[in-house]
Design a protein around this motif. Sequence first.
Motif, PDB file in Angstrom:
ATOM      1  N   GLU A 139       0.848  -1.253  -0.097  1.00 13.30           N
ATOM      2  CA  GLU A 139      -0.060   0.023   0.034  1.00 13.30           C
ATOM      3  C   GLU A 139       0.824   1.117   0.116  1.00 13.30           C
ATOM      4  O   GLU A 139       0.605   2.363  -0.711  1.00 13.30           O
ATOM      5  CB  GLU A 139      -1.128   0.182   1.138  1.00 13.30           C
ATOM      6  CG  GLU A 139      -1.833   1.445   1.072  1.00 13.30           C
ATOM      7  CD  GLU A 139      -3.004   0.980   2.304  1.00 13.30           C
ATOM      8  OE1 GLU A 139      -4.060   1.538   2.023  1.00 13.30           O
ATOM      9  OE2 GLU A 139      -2.588   0.535   3.296  1.00 13.30           O
ATOM     10  N   ASP A 140       1.833   1.243   0.768  1.00  7.69           N
ATOM     11  CA  ASP A 140       2.837   2.389   0.757  1.00  7.69           C
ATOM     12  C   ASP A 140       3.360   2.572  -0.784  1.00  7.69           C
ATOM     13  O   ASP A 140       3.488   3.922  -1.013  1.00  7.69           O
ATOM     14  CB  ASP A 140       3.847   2.340   1.872  1.00  7.69           C
ATOM     15  CG  ASP A 140       3.415   2.314   3.238  1.00  7.69           C
ATOM     16  OD1 ASP A 140       2.325   3.084   3.238  1.00  7.69           O
ATOM     17  OD2 ASP A 140       4.255   1.788   3.995  1.00  7.69           O
ATOM     18  N   SER A 141       3.978   1.586  -1.226  1.00  7.50           N
ATOM     19  CA  SER A 141       4.473   1.773  -2.660  1.00  7.50           C
ATOM     20  C   SER A 141       3.391   2.404  -3.760  1.00  7.50           C
ATOM     21  O   SER A 141       3.727   3.185  -4.310  1.00  7.50           O
ATOM     22  CB  SER A 141       5.060   0.392  -2.987  1.00  7.50           C
ATOM     23  OG  SER A 141       5.853  -0.070  -2.464  1.00  7.50           O
ATOM     24  N   ILE A 142       2.012   1.912  -3.519  1.00 10.01           N
ATOM     25  CA  ILE A 142       1.140   2.130  -4.366  1.00 10.01           C
ATOM     26  C   ILE A 142       0.818   3.528  -4.065  1.00 10.01           C
ATOM     27  O   ILE A 142       0.669   4.422  -5.211  1.00 10.01           O
ATOM     28  CB  ILE A 142      -0.209   1.210  -4.200  1.00 10.01           C
ATOM     29  CG1 ILE A 142       0.189   0.015  -4.852  1.00 10.01           C
ATOM     30  CG2 ILE A 142      -1.378   1.751  -5.159  1.00 10.01           C
ATOM     31  CD1 ILE A 142       0.615  -0.175  -6.162  1.00 10.01           C
ATOM     32  N   ASP A 143       0.707   4.244  -2.701  1.00 14.17           N
ATOM     33  CA  ASP A 143       0.332   5.506  -2.592  1.00 14.17           C
ATOM     34  C   ASP A 143       1.491   6.367  -3.107  1.00 14.17           C
ATOM     35  O   ASP A 143       1.344   7.485  -3.648  1.00 14.17           O
ATOM     36  CB  ASP A 143       0.510   5.735  -1.018  1.00 14.17           C
ATOM     37  CG  ASP A 143      -0.813   4.965  -0.471  1.00 14.17           C
ATOM     38  OD1 ASP A 143      -1.887   4.942  -1.217  1.00 14.17           O
ATOM     39  OD2 ASP A 143      -0.816   4.885   0.688  1.00 14.17           O
ATOM     40  N   LEU A 144       2.691   5.914  -3.258  1.00 16.10           N
ATOM     41  CA  LEU A 144       3.855   6.894  -3.811  1.00 16.10           C
ATOM     42  C   LEU A 144       3.697   6.812  -5.153  1.00 16.10           C
ATOM     43  O   LEU A 144       3.825   7.915  -5.667  1.00 16.10           O
ATOM     44  CB  LEU A 144       5.248   6.294  -3.365  1.00 16.10           C
ATOM     45  CG  LEU A 144       6.448   6.659  -4.008  1.00 16.10           C
ATOM     46  CD1 LEU A 144       6.577   8.164  -3.539  1.00 16.10           C
ATOM     47  CD2 LEU A 144       7.897   5.962  -3.522  1.00 16.10           C
TER      48      LEU A 144
END
Length: 409
Positions: A242-247
């Motif tokens: 999720e953190d990667s996708i948000d970035l």
Amino acid sequence: MKLYVGIDVSSTDLYTCIMDQEGNTCAQFKVDNHLLGATFLRDQILLWANKLQPSEILIGMEATSVYSWHPAMFFHQQEELKSWNVKVFTINPKLIRKFKEAYTDLDKTDGIDAWIIADRLRFGRLKVTAVMQEQFIALQRLTRMRYHLVHQLTREKQYFLQHLFYKCSSFTQEVDSSVFGHAILELLLESFSLDEISQMDVQQLADFLRQKGRNRFADPECIAKSIQKAARSSYRLSKCVEDSIDLLLGLSIQSIRSLQAQIKELDKAITRHLEGIPNTLQTIPGIGPVYAAGILAEIGQIERFDNQAALAKYAGLTWSKHQSGRFQAEETSLIRSGNRYLRYYLVEAANSVQRHDASFRTYYRKKYEEVPKHQHKRALVLTARKLVRVIDALLRNGQIYTPRKGEDR
């Protein structure tokens, strides 16, 4: 007597062959592809012109995009060459390649290619390439850059939608609002988790959308509820993913906004530049300054084309023929050559015109209903072909557009 100058152009060099009327090679040499090199080449051409006293000089080179543009303009503008009745040709590379196939014992070298170009000039049956006026060239740089940015924006939006599906798989199914609207993008930039969005107070979410959307939502509460519904029904991601996708979503949003801002600036520049080019294309309903500029920039002087059929072929809006004896294929494809920039602006303009003009809309619907498949694409291309005839008449005669009632051919 004529003198033929074949130039094989690369990014760094101009390989040159000077040939006389009988096909004898007068000189072969290489110069750098810059101003000093072209000036030396001009002087060599003048030297041989003074020796042989030709009635005209034909200079030819392959149309190699930006590399051949400067040499072609240079030789076209040289005052010293005009007294020798110089004609400059930029030749389709396919013509040179096919012509070379007749010589079975030649190797592929730059010097040989220059010789082949000179011999192709000697063979004749080539149309002189009309060099576009500088105002069209300047406009063309702007409109082609816009074409590039629009396609880049389309690709970036596709990447964004892929990342959005990872983030919230039900978003596009549940939310009846553009995902590229300012408010939705701002919400995604906040990097809320799906659980945070689901548990958020509906009124608080609606106020956020109302504020970021500048009160453009008719019913922000309804949109807020649909967003929460999408969040609850979507698959969950691990914190790491999720953190990667948000970035990635954040970076993609920045790219989209940057491209949109660049396109907006280009549109302003295009509109300003178009004001200095008299034309009547904007009298056609649905054609604004951007579409008019894109079409004019690629056509240049309409006198470059013999008729509307030649213009359509230049745009790649003609169909290949498949016929043998009494057989005639019912389904044929567009030719694969043509100016893709002009074709793009004509097709985009046709789509806009058919929404604003009754005669074009009637024609589009008629062509749409003629076939069971590829309906929109086929109808749109045929409408663009019809638009070519209108554009040719307006530019050639300097008249304004007057729709014909009941016209459907």
